[in-house]
Design a protein around this motif. Sequence first.
Motif, PDB file in Angstrom:
ATOM      1  N   SER A  20      50.318  37.375 -16.481  1.00 12.18           N
ATOM      2  CA  SER A  20      48.900  37.370 -16.844  1.00 12.18           C
ATOM      3  C   SER A  20      48.735  37.177 -18.353  1.00 12.18           C
ATOM      4  CB  SER A  20      48.217  38.653 -16.374  1.00 12.18           C
ATOM      5  OG  SER A  20      48.840  39.784 -16.951  1.00 12.18           O
ATOM      6  N   SER A  21      49.677  37.680 -19.152  1.00 10.16           N
ATOM      7  CA  SER A  21      49.571  37.478 -20.604  1.00 10.16           C
ATOM      8  C   SER A  21      49.802  36.012 -20.976  1.00 10.16           C
ATOM      9  CB  SER A  21      50.537  38.386 -21.367  1.00 10.16           C
ATOM     10  OG  SER A  21      51.871  38.107 -21.022  1.00 10.16           O
ATOM     11  N   GLU A  22      50.724  35.330 -20.282  1.00  6.56           N
ATOM     12  CA  GLU A  22      50.921  33.889 -20.514  1.00  6.56           C
ATOM     13  C   GLU A  22      49.668  33.115 -20.136  1.00  6.56           C
ATOM     14  OE1 GLU A  22      55.250  32.229 -19.760  1.00  6.56           O
ATOM     15  OE2 GLU A  22      54.754  33.708 -18.225  1.00  6.56           O
ATOM     16  N   THR A  23      49.081  33.459 -19.004  1.00  9.97           N
ATOM     17  CA  THR A  23      47.865  32.786 -18.542  1.00  9.97           C
ATOM     18  C   THR A  23      46.714  33.035 -19.507  1.00  9.97           C
ATOM     19  OG1 THR A  23      48.602  32.997 -16.258  1.00  9.97           O
ATOM     20  CG2 THR A  23      46.271  32.581 -16.593  1.00  9.97           C
ATOM     21  N   GLN A  24      46.568  34.272 -19.984  1.00 10.20           N
ATOM     22  CA  GLN A  24      45.495  34.602 -20.931  1.00 10.20           C
ATOM     23  C   GLN A  24      45.703  33.888 -22.256  1.00 10.20           C
ATOM     24  OE1 GLN A  24      42.656  36.111 -20.249  1.00 10.20           O
ATOM     25  NE2 GLN A  24      42.053  35.565 -22.318  1.00 10.20           N
ATOM     26  N   LYS A  27      44.563  30.335 -21.892  1.00  7.37           N
ATOM     27  CA  LYS A  27      43.097  30.245 -21.876  1.00  7.37           C
ATOM     28  C   LYS A  27      42.532  30.354 -23.289  1.00  7.37           C
ATOM     29  CE  LYS A  27      42.248  32.031 -17.245  1.00  7.37           C
ATOM     30  NZ  LYS A  27      41.688  33.128 -16.438  1.00  7.37           N
ATOM     31  N   SER A  28      43.067  31.276 -24.055  1.00  5.97           N
ATOM     32  CA  SER A  28      42.604  31.474 -25.422  1.00  5.97           C
ATOM     33  C   SER A  28      42.900  30.251 -26.284  1.00  5.97           C
ATOM     34  CB  SER A  28      43.278  32.710 -26.016  1.00  5.97           C
ATOM     35  OG  SER A  28      42.937  32.867 -27.365  1.00  5.97           O
ATOM     36  N   ARG A  30      43.317  27.226 -25.212  1.00  2.57           N
ATOM     37  CA  ARG A  30      42.456  26.148 -24.721  1.00  2.57           C
ATOM     38  C   ARG A  30      41.110  26.176 -25.438  1.00  2.57           C
ATOM     39  NH1 ARG A  30      40.529  23.482 -19.538  1.00  2.57           N
ATOM     40  NH2 ARG A  30      38.337  23.189 -19.997  1.00  2.57           N
ATOM     41  N   ALA A  31      40.533  27.357 -25.567  1.00  2.97           N
ATOM     42  CA  ALA A  31      39.227  27.485 -26.222  1.00  2.97           C
ATOM     43  C   ALA A  31      39.303  27.021 -27.674  1.00  2.97           C
ATOM     44  CB  ALA A  31      38.739  28.927 -26.138  1.00  2.97           C
ATOM     45  N   SER A  32      40.395  27.324 -28.350  1.00  2.92           N
ATOM     46  CA  SER A  32      40.561  26.901 -29.747  1.00  2.92           C
ATOM     47  C   SER A  32      40.707  25.388 -29.855  1.00  2.92           C
ATOM     48  CB  SER A  32      41.792  27.568 -30.353  1.00  2.92           C
ATOM     49  OG  SER A  32      41.637  28.951 -30.405  1.00  2.92           O
ATOM     50  N   ILE A  33      41.478  24.801 -28.950  1.00  2.00           N
ATOM     51  CA  ILE A  33      41.657  23.344 -28.945  1.00  2.00           C
ATOM     52  C   ILE A  33      40.324  22.668 -28.660  1.00  2.00           C
ATOM     53  CG2 ILE A  33      42.749  21.400 -27.757  1.00  2.00           C
ATOM     54  CD1 ILE A  33      45.097  23.353 -27.122  1.00  2.00           C
ATOM     55  N   GLU A  34      39.632  23.164 -27.649  1.00  2.00           N
ATOM     56  CA  GLU A  34      38.337  22.591 -27.262  1.00  2.00           C
ATOM     57  C   GLU A  34      37.348  22.654 -28.424  1.00  2.00           C
ATOM     58  OE1 GLU A  34      35.238  22.856 -23.504  1.00  2.00           O
ATOM     59  OE2 GLU A  34      36.757  24.409 -23.743  1.00  2.00           O
ATOM     60  N   SER A  35      37.295  23.775 -29.102  1.00  2.00           N
ATOM     61  CA  SER A  35      36.395  23.940 -30.243  1.00  2.00           C
ATOM     62  C   SER A  35      36.729  22.954 -31.357  1.00  2.00           C
ATOM     63  CB  SER A  35      36.502  25.379 -30.762  1.00  2.00           C
ATOM     64  OG  SER A  35      35.753  25.548 -31.920  1.00  2.00           O
ATOM     65  N   CYS A  36      38.003  22.777 -31.639  1.00  2.00           N
ATOM     66  CA  CYS A  36      38.443  21.840 -32.686  1.00  2.00           C
ATOM     67  C   CYS A  36      38.033  20.410 -32.349  1.00  2.00           C
ATOM     68  CB  CYS A  36      39.961  21.937 -32.849  1.00  2.00           C
ATOM     69  SG  CYS A  36      40.667  20.760 -34.021  1.00  2.00           S
ATOM     70  N   LEU A  37      38.265  19.999 -31.113  1.00  2.00           N
ATOM     71  CA  LEU A  37      37.946  18.622 -30.722  1.00  2.00           C
ATOM     72  C   LEU A  37      36.442  18.377 -30.650  1.00  2.00           C
ATOM     73  CD1 LEU A  37      40.734  17.989 -28.050  1.00  2.00           C
ATOM     74  CD2 LEU A  37      40.658  17.223 -30.435  1.00  2.00           C
TER      75      LEU A  37
END
Length: 102
Positions: A20-24, A27-28, A30-37
């Motif tokens: 679950s820590s790898e999955t979390q 996800k975290s 992903r949000a940073s990459i998405e925000s940057c792009l």
Amino acid sequence: MPRSINQGFADFLTKLTPSSSETQAAKSHRASIESCLKANFAMTRFFRTGSFGNGTSISGYSDVDYFAEIPTKNLKQHSGRTLSSVKEALDKRFPSTGIKEF
């Protein structure tokens, strides 16, 4: 210790499945990459694919693959220049990651 073949495979699957820590963490990130792009290229669509996206990833081995849709008006004439711009933006946001062009 497993008592049957089915239990053995169930135990093996548990060891292969990302925690679950790898999955979390994915996800975290992903949000940073998405925000940057979004900030740098006005990205309109972003989705996960590959083994992590399909639920077939292996703990400690699989990476996460994404596709990003960038509006045509924000692309360069030459696709290589666009990819270099994306790399530069991601390098700036994630300086210790080591973004690679393939």
